[in-house]
Design a protein around this motif. Structure first.
Motif, mmCIF file in Angstrom:
data_model
loop_
_atom_site.group_PDB
_atom_site.id
_atom_site.type_symbol
_atom_site.label_atom_id
_atom_site.label_comp_id
_atom_site.label_asym_id
_atom_site.label_seq_id
_atom_site.Cartn_x
_atom_site.Cartn_y
_atom_site.Cartn_z
ATOM 1 N N LEU A 10 0.720 -1.143 0.008
ATOM 2 C CA LEU A 10 -0.152 -0.057 0.014
ATOM 3 C C LEU A 10 0.681 1.433 0.005
ATOM 4 O O LEU A 10 0.321 2.249 -0.034
ATOM 5 C CB LEU A 10 -0.942 -0.063 1.273
ATOM 6 C CG LEU A 10 -1.845 -1.152 1.446
ATOM 7 C CD1 LEU A 10 -2.648 -0.952 2.659
ATOM 8 C CD2 LEU A 10 -2.750 -1.307 0.168
ATOM 9 N N LEU A 39 -3.195 3.987 6.669
ATOM 10 C CA LEU A 39 -4.156 4.265 5.464
ATOM 11 C C LEU A 39 -5.614 4.650 5.812
ATOM 12 O O LEU A 39 -6.128 3.883 6.546
ATOM 13 C CB LEU A 39 -4.076 2.757 4.765
ATOM 14 C CG LEU A 39 -4.706 3.115 3.454
ATOM 15 C CD1 LEU A 39 -4.056 3.868 2.354
ATOM 16 C CD2 LEU A 39 -5.172 1.660 2.911
ATOM 17 N N PRO A 67 -1.014 8.162 0.467
ATOM 18 C CA PRO A 67 -2.034 7.109 0.016
ATOM 19 C C PRO A 67 -3.281 7.042 0.880
ATOM 20 O O PRO A 67 -3.102 7.135 2.306
ATOM 21 C CB PRO A 67 -1.164 5.776 0.038
ATOM 22 C CG PRO A 67 0.194 6.260 -0.137
ATOM 23 C CD PRO A 67 0.264 7.428 0.792
ATOM 24 N N GLY A 69 -7.492 5.421 0.565
ATOM 25 C CA GLY A 69 -8.227 4.382 -0.231
ATOM 26 C C GLY A 69 -9.749 4.937 -0.110
ATOM 27 O O GLY A 69 -10.311 5.883 0.664
ATOM 28 N N LYS A 96 -5.859 4.812 -5.989
ATOM 29 C CA LYS A 96 -5.210 3.579 -6.216
ATOM 30 C C LYS A 96 -5.408 2.442 -5.149
ATOM 31 O O LYS A 96 -4.816 1.077 -5.509
ATOM 32 C CB LYS A 96 -3.636 3.866 -6.294
ATOM 33 C CG LYS A 96 -3.293 4.820 -7.471
ATOM 34 C CD LYS A 96 -3.891 4.015 -8.928
ATOM 35 C CE LYS A 96 -3.453 5.231 -10.163
ATOM 36 N NZ LYS A 96 -4.053 4.422 -11.318
ATOM 37 N N ILE A 97 -6.234 2.538 -4.308
ATOM 38 C CA ILE A 97 -6.571 1.735 -3.080
ATOM 39 C C ILE A 97 -8.006 1.589 -2.890
ATOM 40 O O ILE A 97 -8.442 2.677 -2.627
ATOM 41 C CB ILE A 97 -5.769 1.987 -1.942
ATOM 42 C CG1 ILE A 97 -4.149 1.991 -2.221
ATOM 43 C CG2 ILE A 97 -6.121 0.729 -0.790
ATOM 44 C CD1 ILE A 97 -3.503 2.321 -0.951
ATOM 45 N N GLU A 99 -11.306 -0.895 -0.835
ATOM 46 C CA GLU A 99 -11.428 -1.616 0.313
ATOM 47 C C GLU A 99 -13.046 -2.108 -0.281
ATOM 48 O O GLU A 99 -14.140 -1.192 -0.146
ATOM 49 C CB GLU A 99 -11.514 -1.102 1.663
ATOM 50 C CG GLU A 99 -12.076 -2.468 2.702
ATOM 51 C CD GLU A 99 -12.222 -1.650 3.955
ATOM 52 O OE1 GLU A 99 -11.538 -2.092 4.811
ATOM 53 O OE2 GLU A 99 -13.117 -0.755 4.040
ATOM 54 N N VAL A 117 -5.452 -0.255 -9.494
ATOM 55 C CA VAL A 117 -5.857 -0.112 -8.133
ATOM 56 C C VAL A 117 -5.644 -1.405 -7.394
ATOM 57 O O VAL A 117 -6.119 -2.560 -8.013
ATOM 58 C CB VAL A 117 -7.356 0.310 -8.582
ATOM 59 C CG1 VAL A 117 -8.207 0.197 -7.033
ATOM 60 C CG2 VAL A 117 -7.831 1.557 -9.079
ATOM 61 N N LYS A 118 -5.419 -1.222 -6.182
ATOM 62 C CA LYS A 118 -5.074 -2.312 -5.411
ATOM 63 C C LYS A 118 -6.339 -2.599 -4.658
ATOM 64 O O LYS A 118 -7.002 -1.860 -4.185
ATOM 65 C CB LYS A 118 -3.976 -2.166 -4.317
ATOM 66 C CG LYS A 118 -2.631 -1.976 -4.886
ATOM 67 C CD LYS A 118 -2.042 -3.164 -5.641
ATOM 68 C CE LYS A 118 -0.861 -2.694 -6.257
ATOM 69 N NZ LYS A 118 -0.105 -3.836 -7.039
ATOM 70 N N ASP A 138 -5.792 -8.329 -3.889
ATOM 71 C CA ASP A 138 -4.576 -7.826 -3.835
ATOM 72 C C ASP A 138 -4.323 -8.389 -2.220
ATOM 73 O O ASP A 138 -3.105 -8.731 -1.805
ATOM 74 C CB ASP A 138 -3.932 -6.556 -4.088
ATOM 75 C CG ASP A 138 -4.114 -6.176 -5.508
ATOM 76 O OD1 ASP A 138 -3.274 -6.641 -6.354
ATOM 77 O OD2 ASP A 138 -5.008 -5.577 -5.808
#
Length: 336
Positions: A10, A39, A67, A69, A96-97, A99, A117-118, A138
């Motif tokens: 991350l 995060l 970062p 999300g 880019k993240i 959940e 995107v993770k 991921d």
């Protein structure tokens, strides 16, 4: 510094992730958590439209250069939700993240993957975590029975669920449910997780955009001050134990005692999201239902996000370096 697979994946400094929380995961909180080196997570459906979410993402980006999300919880609803448009807003905003939670996120993975995107998927069972890995997520966040919100129907606590999942997974895993201090972080790492997810604990911080009465209730509460509702509906939810929670439980018990089926219509007047939102905004903690995990029993103050994150990490390092290392004795001496 505690470096794990999740900090590497991350691009964050500390292995701590803020949970996505309805009405709570706004830019003020997410940016503060990210600025602390963890995060932060915006809650997508807190925003009334995909366009509003794009604006909230832009607002969060103005408040942090680190970062963060977005949580996208995919659930059946009485009023259709344009999930495709929310997902597109996330991608178009350059996040880019993500959940994901609720239903299987597989339909959205091609778009997320194509845009770098993770995807972290929240699961309440080992079998669902394995499915998330199989479809290409991921990382997973494995949610024990102690958690706020929906803990699933298996009733497996983190002490068992986390190592059981670690035995089966190869992707990074975040431990969720019952975490809020350094001891929990160290325990999670020992059980095989790569970090922790904290929701309720981040509600009791200076930057959480909710009424001080709610924060004070979390500080005052103990480990027994949550309640499980919707069990007869097979949609169990853990909430703070207040007057509304007791009224809901009373209705459920009375229907069951009478041999009758409990339906959502029996409870709808008590569980509307608008009532919960007003709790956070106006501070009457008995006005509606609001999520809280059993970690409330270990919440004793309302620090800034930076103070909380840095304290957890510093104390975790001290536990690892001092207490755990100090338990080991030289082999010759141990044999005496």
């Amino acid at each position: 510094m505690l470096a794990t697979r999740i900090t590497e994946l991350l691009g964050i400094e500390h292995p701590i992730v803020q949970g996505g929380m309805q009405w709570v995961g706004r830019a003020e909180l997410a940016s503060a958590v990210s600025n602390a080196g963890a995060l932060g997570i915006l809650t997508g459906l807190t925003q009334p439209t995909p366009e509003a979410l794009a604006k909230e993402i832009a607002r969060c980006r103005e408040m942090t250069d680190r970062p963060f999300g977005v949580n996208l919880t995919i659930l059946p609803t009485l009023k259709p939700v344009p999930y495709d448009e929310y997902a597109a807003a996330i991608v178009d905003s350059g996040v880019k993240i993500v959940e994901t939670a609720g239903r299987n996120p597989e339909p959205y993975l091609p778009m997320f993957k194509a845009n770098g995107v993770k995807v972290l998927h929240k699961c309440t069972s080992v079998r669902h975590a394995m499915k998330a890995e199989a479809i290409g997520c991921d990382a997973v966040s494995i949610d024990g029975f102690e958690c706020a919100g929906h803990p699933g129907e298996d009733d497996v606590p983190g002490l068992i669920l986390i190592p059981a999942a670690a035995d089966k997974l190869t992707i990074p895993m975040i431990a969720s449910g019952g975490f809020g201090d350094a001891r929990g972080l160290v325990a999670a790492l020992a059980l095989g997780a790569d970090g922790i997810n904290m929701g309720t604990r981040f509600m009791a911080t200076e930057e959480a955009p909710i009424h001080r009465n709610v924060k004070d209730a979390l500080v005052a509460g103990g480990e027994r001050d949550t309640s499980l509702i919707f069990r007869p509906l097979r949609n169990t939810a853990r909430i703070y134990r207040n007057k509304v929670a007791e009224e809901i439980r009373g209705i459920e018990d009375a229907k069951l005692d009478a041999g009758e089926k409990v339906t959502i219509d029996d409870l709808m007047h008590l569980v509307s999201g608008e009532r919960g939102r007003k709790v956070y905004e106006e501070g009457d903690i008995d006005f509606g239902i609001w999520s809280a995990g059993q970690i409330t029993g270990l919440i004793h103050d309302v620090p800034s996000c930076a103070d909380l994150v840095h304290r957890i990490v510093a104390e975790a390092e001290a536990i690892i370096d001092a207490r755990l290392a100090g338990l080991r004795r030289p082999a010759a001496r141990a044999a005496e």
